[in-house]
Design an enzyme around this catalytic site. Sequence first.
Site, mmCIF file in Angstrom:
data_model
loop_
_atom_site.group_PDB
_atom_site.id
_atom_site.type_symbol
_atom_site.label_atom_id
_atom_site.label_comp_id
_atom_site.label_asym_id
_atom_site.label_seq_id
_atom_site.Cartn_x
_atom_site.Cartn_y
_atom_site.Cartn_z
ATOM 1 N N HIS A 218 10.615 -39.678 3.657
ATOM 2 C CA HIS A 218 10.482 -41.007 3.069
ATOM 3 C C HIS A 218 9.923 -41.956 4.112
ATOM 4 O O HIS A 218 10.255 -41.837 5.295
ATOM 5 C CB HIS A 218 11.853 -41.509 2.578
ATOM 6 C CG HIS A 218 11.736 -42.603 1.576
ATOM 7 N ND1 HIS A 218 11.564 -43.905 1.937
ATOM 8 C CD2 HIS A 218 11.732 -42.561 0.228
ATOM 9 C CE1 HIS A 218 11.472 -44.634 0.839
ATOM 10 N NE2 HIS A 218 11.557 -43.846 -0.211
ATOM 11 N N ASP B 95 14.250 -37.677 -5.106
ATOM 12 C CA ASP B 95 13.692 -36.676 -6.017
ATOM 13 C C ASP B 95 14.275 -35.283 -5.806
ATOM 14 O O ASP B 95 14.070 -34.401 -6.636
ATOM 15 C CB ASP B 95 12.160 -36.612 -5.854
ATOM 16 C CG ASP B 95 11.487 -37.767 -6.558
ATOM 17 O OD1 ASP B 95 12.054 -38.246 -7.550
ATOM 18 O OD2 ASP B 95 10.410 -38.185 -6.106
HETATM 19 N N1 ACO Z 1 7.911 -31.889 4.424
HETATM 20 C C1 ACO Z 1 7.440 -31.544 5.638
HETATM 21 N N2 ACO Z 1 6.947 -32.464 6.501
HETATM 22 C C2 ACO Z 1 6.924 -33.725 6.115
HETATM 23 C C3 ACO Z 1 7.421 -34.148 4.862
HETATM 24 C C4 ACO Z 1 7.925 -33.163 4.001
HETATM 25 N N3 ACO Z 1 8.379 -33.471 2.797
HETATM 26 N N4 ACO Z 1 7.281 -35.478 4.755
HETATM 27 C C5 ACO Z 1 6.724 -35.884 5.893
HETATM 28 N N5 ACO Z 1 6.499 -34.844 6.714
HETATM 29 C C6 ACO Z 1 5.892 -34.875 8.053
HETATM 30 C C7 ACO Z 1 4.373 -34.934 7.904
HETATM 31 O O1 ACO Z 1 3.790 -33.674 7.841
HETATM 32 C C8 ACO Z 1 4.016 -35.709 9.153
HETATM 33 O O2 ACO Z 1 4.122 -34.822 10.249
HETATM 34 P P1 ACO Z 1 3.135 -34.951 11.523
HETATM 35 O O3 ACO Z 1 3.448 -36.286 12.119
HETATM 36 O O4 ACO Z 1 3.507 -33.801 12.374
HETATM 37 O O5 ACO Z 1 1.743 -34.886 10.969
HETATM 38 C C9 ACO Z 1 5.142 -36.717 9.297
HETATM 39 O O6 ACO Z 1 6.282 -36.099 8.680
HETATM 40 C C10 ACO Z 1 4.860 -38.046 8.621
HETATM 41 O O7 ACO Z 1 4.539 -37.773 7.236
HETATM 42 P P2 ACO Z 1 3.667 -38.711 6.324
HETATM 43 O O8 ACO Z 1 3.252 -37.970 5.122
HETATM 44 O O9 ACO Z 1 2.606 -39.363 7.162
HETATM 45 O O10 ACO Z 1 4.772 -39.800 5.968
HETATM 46 P P3 ACO Z 1 4.588 -40.937 4.909
HETATM 47 O O11 ACO Z 1 5.582 -41.977 5.262
HETATM 48 O O12 ACO Z 1 3.168 -41.330 4.807
HETATM 49 O O13 ACO Z 1 4.952 -40.202 3.535
HETATM 50 C C11 ACO Z 1 6.172 -39.256 1.779
HETATM 51 C C12 ACO Z 1 6.169 -40.324 2.883
HETATM 52 C C13 ACO Z 1 4.891 -39.400 0.927
HETATM 53 C C14 ACO Z 1 7.367 -39.472 0.872
HETATM 54 C C15 ACO Z 1 6.232 -37.856 2.431
HETATM 55 O O14 ACO Z 1 7.437 -37.708 3.128
HETATM 56 C C16 ACO Z 1 6.033 -36.738 1.413
HETATM 57 O O15 ACO Z 1 4.891 -36.404 1.098
HETATM 58 N N6 ACO Z 1 7.159 -36.132 0.912
HETATM 59 C C17 ACO Z 1 7.062 -35.096 -0.120
HETATM 60 C C18 ACO Z 1 6.815 -35.721 -1.492
HETATM 61 C C19 ACO Z 1 8.032 -36.439 -2.014
HETATM 62 O O16 ACO Z 1 9.149 -35.937 -1.987
HETATM 63 N N7 ACO Z 1 7.801 -37.654 -2.542
HETATM 64 C C20 ACO Z 1 8.857 -38.475 -3.148
HETATM 65 C C21 ACO Z 1 9.167 -39.657 -2.278
HETATM 66 S S1 ACO Z 1 10.474 -40.628 -2.972
HETATM 67 C C22 ACO Z 1 9.692 -41.469 -4.212
HETATM 68 O O17 ACO Z 1 8.545 -41.821 -4.132
HETATM 69 C C23 ACO Z 1 10.455 -41.788 -5.396
#
Ligand code: ACO
Length: 382
Positions: free
Chosen positions: A264, A318
């Site tokens: 998140h 989620d």
């Molecule tokens: N699994 C594995 N690694 C992850 C995850 C995950 N679910 N989420 C973030 N990371 C890692 C990324 O790979 C990245 O790693 P790096 O720095 O080595 O490249 C780092 O953590 C930062 O991730 P970002 O995607 O840049 O974080 P951001 O804040 O932009 O994204 C998000 C947040 C979209 C929720 C992300 O965590 C994600 O894609 N999660 C999976 C989808 C999900 O569950 N979405 C629901 C969110 S809650 C809602 O909207 C109601």
Amino acid sequence: MSSESTTAFKPGLEGVPVAESAISFIDGKRARLEYRGIAVEVLAEESCFEETAWLLLKGKLPTQKELADFDHELRHHRRLKYKLLDLIKCLPETGHPMGALQAAVAAMGMFYPARDVANPKTQWESAIRLISKMPTIVAAFHRLRHGDEAIPPRDDLDHAANFYYMLFEREPSPSVRKVMDACLILHAEHTMNASTFSSRVTASTLAEPYAVVSSAIGTLMGPLHGGANEEVLDMLSEIGSVENVRPWLEKAVATKRKIMGFGHRVYKVKDPRATVLQKLAEYVFSETGTPLSYRIAVELERAAADVLGPKGIYPNVDFYSGIVYHALGIPKDLFTPIFAISRVAGWLAHWLEQLKNNRIYRPEQIYVGERDVPYIPIEKRT
Ligand code: ACO
């Protein structure tokens, strides 16, 4: 206009405030979420969706009379116009219910024009219509796509129970009703997430509330936002067994695959809503028996704590919501529409707040393209 920006570009607007808001508050390090200052766990336990929606819209808890009147108005506006039902009937039954919801909400703007968005009467009537009719739209599309008749709403049932009834043509048990209601409370608002920002951008143009909510529905649909709860169930069935969790996770991490329902932008600990949803799941399973998906999910959370925990990546809302809905017999592609029929309360609260002190959103870009490019006639292009 100059293409020079005075501030640095922040991908995803991370850390950039885009509004002042008094609607909800998150402390991402302490797993704290408050609606109008009240902890979400307390609301999930003590309140009901109708009261929570009022709290979000009005800024304070209702009196008994205010809640009774609000509840009465919501029940009164649940039915859909025949033409709106006809429109839903015409949509492809193979299409995603979020598309149907977005289309029907946009069409509501043609049935109930609300151009005078500054008028408190227009604001309130639109809010009531959207909150009360969206569950009817979702349930109607679901019934119609299977060749069944849409079930008319019942005004002797509360919001959560009536939605369940319109889906299944039977009343929920008291425990299922409570779980459904708590899920609606938990998803109702969450500061400046993507769909809420989308609603505020649309609101800032003084567009009608149906356009505001339909744009937010489109934004919620994506798998990185509300659509993740569907993908969580797919992921758990792909893992297939508790024994396969650790090998599956190792491979996912090695290939930089995102674990759905984890991570998140704001929470760097377990999302407080996931904690409540997990308890609700266990409550449901005490009646229905524990499904394999839940046992896999618990093991995945445990295994991921070692690998992803140090990066602040924990279960979000989620992760457990889909498992709860699945246990209630709700089809997977209705999970995100249910999110929407709850979150509409938050979107509308932001719409009203935006209108109070509106300035159209018009951010900048950093232009990285070419300049002064000569026009080459088509016959001379290679
Ligand atoms: N699994 C594995 N690694 C992850 C995850 C995950 N679910 N989420 C973030 N990371 C890692 C990324 O790979 C990245 O790693 P790096 O720095 O080595 O490249 C780092 O953590 C930062 O991730 P970002 O995607 O840049 O974080 P951001 O804040 O932009 O994204 C998000 C947040 C979209 C929720 C992300 O965590 C994600 O894609 N999660 C999976 C989808 C999900 O569950 N979405 C629901 C969110 S809650 C809602 O909207 C109601």
